[in-house]
Design an enzyme around this catalytic site. Structure first.
Site, PDB file in Angstrom:
ATOM      1  CG  HIS A  16      -1.149  10.540   4.635  1.00 53.67           C
ATOM      2  ND1 HIS A  16      -0.489  11.656   5.095  1.00 53.67           N
ATOM      3  CD2 HIS A  16      -1.232  10.672   3.274  1.00 53.67           C
ATOM      4  CE1 HIS A  16      -0.174  12.436   4.070  1.00 53.67           C
ATOM      5  NE2 HIS A  16      -0.616  11.873   2.954  1.00 53.67           N
ATOM      6  CD  GLU A  72      -7.196  20.045   0.829  1.00 58.91           C
ATOM      7  OE1 GLU A  72      -5.966  19.916   0.578  1.00 58.91           O
ATOM      8  OE2 GLU A  72      -7.770  21.148   0.869  1.00 58.91           O
ATOM      9  CG  ASP A 113      -1.895   1.182   1.196  1.00 57.65           C
ATOM     10  OD1 ASP A 113      -2.707   1.253   0.261  1.00 57.65           O
ATOM     11  OD2 ASP A 113      -1.816   2.041   2.102  1.00 57.65           O
ATOM     12  CD  GLU A 162      -1.581   6.159   3.122  1.00 57.88           C
ATOM     13  OE1 GLU A 162      -2.225   7.106   2.615  1.00 57.88           O
ATOM     14  OE2 GLU A 162      -2.111   5.097   3.484  1.00 57.88           O
ATOM     15  CG  HIS A 210      -5.981   5.969   4.998  1.00 61.50           C
ATOM     16  ND1 HIS A 210      -6.306   5.476   3.755  1.00 61.50           N
ATOM     17  CD2 HIS A 210      -7.157   6.254   5.601  1.00 61.50           C
ATOM     18  CE1 HIS A 210      -7.614   5.475   3.607  1.00 61.50           C
ATOM     19  NE2 HIS A 210      -8.153   5.954   4.716  1.00 61.50           N
ATOM     20  CG  ASP A 253      -4.206   1.231   5.299  1.00 61.25           C
ATOM     21  OD1 ASP A 253      -4.572   1.067   6.479  1.00 61.25           O
ATOM     22  OD2 ASP A 253      -4.460   2.265   4.650  1.00 61.25           O
TER      23      ASP A 253
END
Length: 231
Positions: free
Chosen positions: A57, A52, A7, A9, A150, A155
């Site tokens: 995260h 945002e 995963d 970010e 996150h 994740d």
């Protein structure tokens, strides 16, 4: 078979507009079982972190400013990935950012033929249902109470559990063929012990002794009148 669940970010949604990857987390699986080997890294994106994205995260520009650039860690990451299939949730997004970072540092992109998308698998298995990672964790009873924001490695660890459920559950590795031992042994899976190494047990007696048969026949004669098998 070795697979890597991963995963990422990022600073945003589109690497084509200048967004960068800031974190990657990878989990190694062999035969759908986690081996305990992971890869995790943060990257300095060399740009600002939009508010945002930080809300999603929790990674700030100040935190990432002290981390290495992707190019400084690329060799280590590629060594971990090897040539294994790469499993991700909405995998096109993660592959897009990963290949963008590789391109920026002059590396060859990862072949999209290695991509396994758990969203596509879930859509076929549960048409019309919610397909987010949270929704699938709820469906399969996977604890995500520690997931406040996150995080790439967290994740990936959750997705590894979801992936097992999507592809057959915890008994996916059950094989009853004569070739099962050699197939598993060839994978070098640390959790596998060949049948040949198991201690041999003598077969247990299962037939009634003459004394037991005599007692049983006496019981039937005394308790069951006009038995159909005596006609």
């Amino acid at each position: 078979m070795r697979e890597v669940i991963f995963d990422t970010e990022t600073t945003g949604l589109d690497p084509k507009t200048g967004d960068r990857m800031v974190e990657i987390g990878c989990v190694e699986m062999i035969g759908r079982v986690e081996t305990g080997r992971t890869f995790h890294a943060y990257f300095n994106p060399e740009r600002d972190m939009p508010v945002e994205a930080e809300k999603v995260h929790g990674l700030s520009s100040a935190f990432l400013a002290t981390k290495p650039r992707f190019a400084d860690t690329a060799d280590e990451l590629l060594a971990f990935l090897g040539d294994a299939p790469l499993v991700a949730h909405n995998a096109g997004f993660d592959f897009g950012f990963l290949n963008n970072e590789l391109s920026l540092c002059g590396r060859a992109p990862i072949d999209l033929g290695r991509m396994v998308d758990t969203v596509a698998i879930a859509r076929k298995k549960h048409p019309g249902a919610k397909l987010s990672l949270d929704a699938l964790c709820t469906r399969y009873g996977i604890d995500r109470s520690h997931r406040v924001k996150h995080g790439a490695l967290l994740d990936a660890e959750l997705l590894a559990q979801v992936y097992v459920e999507l592809t057959g559950g915890r008994q996916i590795g059950l094989e009853l063929t004569a070739d099962a031992d050699s197939a598993h042994a060839a994978s070098d899976a640390p959790w596998y012990r060949p049948v040949a190494n198991r201690p041999r047990r003598e077969p247990r007696p299962h037939a009634a002794s003459p004394e037991e048969r005599a007692r049983w026949e006496a019981f039937l004669a005394a308790e069951i009148k006009e038995a159909v098998w005596t006609r």
